[in-house]
Design a protein around this motif. Structure first.
Motif, PDB file in Angstrom:
ATOM      1  N   LEU A 108      36.802  44.022  43.186  1.00 19.82           N
ATOM      2  CA  LEU A 108      37.056  42.618  43.514  1.00 19.82           C
ATOM      3  C   LEU A 108      35.722  41.898  43.367  1.00 19.82           C
ATOM      4  N   VAL A 109      35.601  41.077  42.327  1.00 21.46           N
ATOM      5  CA  VAL A 109      34.325  40.411  42.077  1.00 21.46           C
ATOM      6  C   VAL A 109      34.298  38.984  42.623  1.00 21.46           C
ATOM      7  N   LYS A 110      35.476  38.457  42.998  1.00 19.33           N
ATOM      8  CA  LYS A 110      35.498  37.112  43.580  1.00 19.33           C
ATOM      9  C   LYS A 110      36.752  36.942  44.430  1.00 19.33           C
ATOM     10  N   TYR A 128      44.910  32.192  48.132  1.00 20.04           N
ATOM     11  CA  TYR A 128      43.815  32.939  47.510  1.00 20.04           C
ATOM     12  C   TYR A 128      43.933  32.964  45.983  1.00 20.04           C
ATOM     13  N   HIS A 129      42.780  33.108  45.348  1.00 18.22           N
ATOM     14  CA  HIS A 129      42.686  33.492  43.951  1.00 18.22           C
ATOM     15  C   HIS A 129      41.733  34.679  43.916  1.00 18.22           C
ATOM     16  N   LEU A 130      42.255  35.843  43.551  1.00 16.58           N
ATOM     17  CA  LEU A 130      41.487  37.085  43.561  1.00 16.58           C
ATOM     18  C   LEU A 130      41.177  37.515  42.138  1.00 16.58           C
ATOM     19  N   PHE A 131      39.926  37.932  41.893  1.00 16.14           N
ATOM     20  CA  PHE A 131      39.483  38.363  40.568  1.00 16.14           C
ATOM     21  C   PHE A 131      39.054  39.833  40.620  1.00 16.14           C
ATOM     22  N   TYR A 132      39.730  40.666  39.847  1.00 12.33           N
ATOM     23  CA  TYR A 132      39.353  42.079  39.732  1.00 12.33           C
ATOM     24  C   TYR A 132      38.768  42.307  38.344  1.00 12.33           C
TER      25      TYR A 132
END
Length: 326
Positions: free
Chosen positions: A31-33, A44-48
């Protein structure tokens, strides 16, 4: 002007916690963000991605808590693939998926590559693809703290599959407006006869392909949890992005104009089958507001939203993503 490949794919989830657990624990992505949907800061907006969230490695999710079931069909991004280093890695993943009860189809071959099709807990349509013979866009690098060994881990996004009622209008956008060229085809697994068309851009290879499937027997997809919202393609920098905007305007394609997403600059438009395309710059990147060691551990807000932090945090369901540090 030439698109460099896939930048990111953004999908929908109804459960951020379940999503986080699957993509970090089982798939071993980082998870970078952890941020917000900038068009709806209540979710949420999750960035992998890989170790640093390099362009071409990001699979992102908007949390829509009450998202309904996806009814699959046309006008959709119907498949997202994730690259692994080689064929041997797929043997590891086949065993891992069985161990964790992940719904998968075993190792098969598609377009001369070994693959495993699988589904996440919300039936997201996913595929692992081997980079054994890849000579195109290079992959990223797995995170040192991943739950998956470095030589087996996910190193980026692979080909994206589009399912459309008619291929010609989408093909025209890819080849006449964007910088894709048709580089091949392969039989559909549905009937073994219908050809899936392969288009490549930039250096080509697994990180720069769009596959188009024609299905005139399906209704238009009704998106929900487990569906894909859009695919983004890589643009080198903001100056080039402005030229892309001019090209879309000249072609009379309605578009968003330049949008500042803080971590990159974007431009959105829909192709004739209704699929949302984004063009996104490679930079400035995810370490703009967090250091590399602590990416994704805290709620990151673009400056535009920082003065609303207390309100935003109050409305979000807590999601603990902090990693123990020695």
């Amino acid at each position: 002007m030439e698109l460099k490949g896939i930048h990111h794919v953004s999908a929908l989830t109804a459960n951020a916690k379940q999503n986080y657990d699957f993509y970090t624990t089982i798939l071993g992505m980082r998870l970078v963000k952890k941020t917000i949907n900038q068009d709806d800061p209540s979710v949420y907006h999750l960035f992998y991605a890989d170790e640093a969230g390099n362009p071409g490695t990001d699979l992102t999710f908007f949390e829509i808590p009450h998202a309904g079931t996806t009814y699959q069909g046309t006008g959709s991004i119907s498949g997202t693939s994730l690259r692994v280093p080689d064929d041997k890695a797929l043997e590891f993943w086949e065993s891992r998926f069985s161990e964790f009860d992940v719904d998968h189809d075993g190792i098969k071959e598609q377009y001369g590559r070994k693959i495993i099709s699988f589904r996440d807990p919300e039936r997201q349509r996913l595929m692992l693809v081997s980079d054994e013979a890849n000579i195109g866009v290079k992959g990223g690098k797995t995170w040192v703290h991943s739950s998956v060994p470095a030589d087996k881990g996910i190193i980026g996004l692979g080909p994206v599959k589009l399912t459309v009622k008619s291929a010609a209008p989408t093909t025209a956008i890819l080849t006449e407006i964007l910088t894709f060229k048709q580089t091949g085809s392969y039989p559909s697994i549905i009937d073994g006869q219908n050809e899936i068309l392969v288009f490549s851009t930039g250096e080509g290879g697994t990180g720069a392909e769009v596959h188009i499937e024609t299905r005139d027997d399906l209704p238009k997809e009704r998106p929900g949890r487990g569906s894909v919202h859009h695919v983004a393609f890589r643009v080198d920098n903001e100056d080039e992005l402005a030229k892309w905007k001019d090209r879309l305007v000249a072609a009379r394609l309605p578009n968003s104009g330049l949008v500042d997403r803080f971590y990159f600059k974007s431009l959105y438009f829909r192709e004739p089958n209704g699929i949302l395309f984004e063009l996104a710059t490679d930079g400035p990147g995810f370490n703009t507001d967090e250091d590399d060691e602590h990416l994704g551990e805290s709620l990151a807000l673009p400056p535009l939203f920082e003065d609303r932090r207390k309100e935003i945090e109050t409305n979000l369901k807590p999601l603990d993503t902090k990693r123990p540090h020695n």
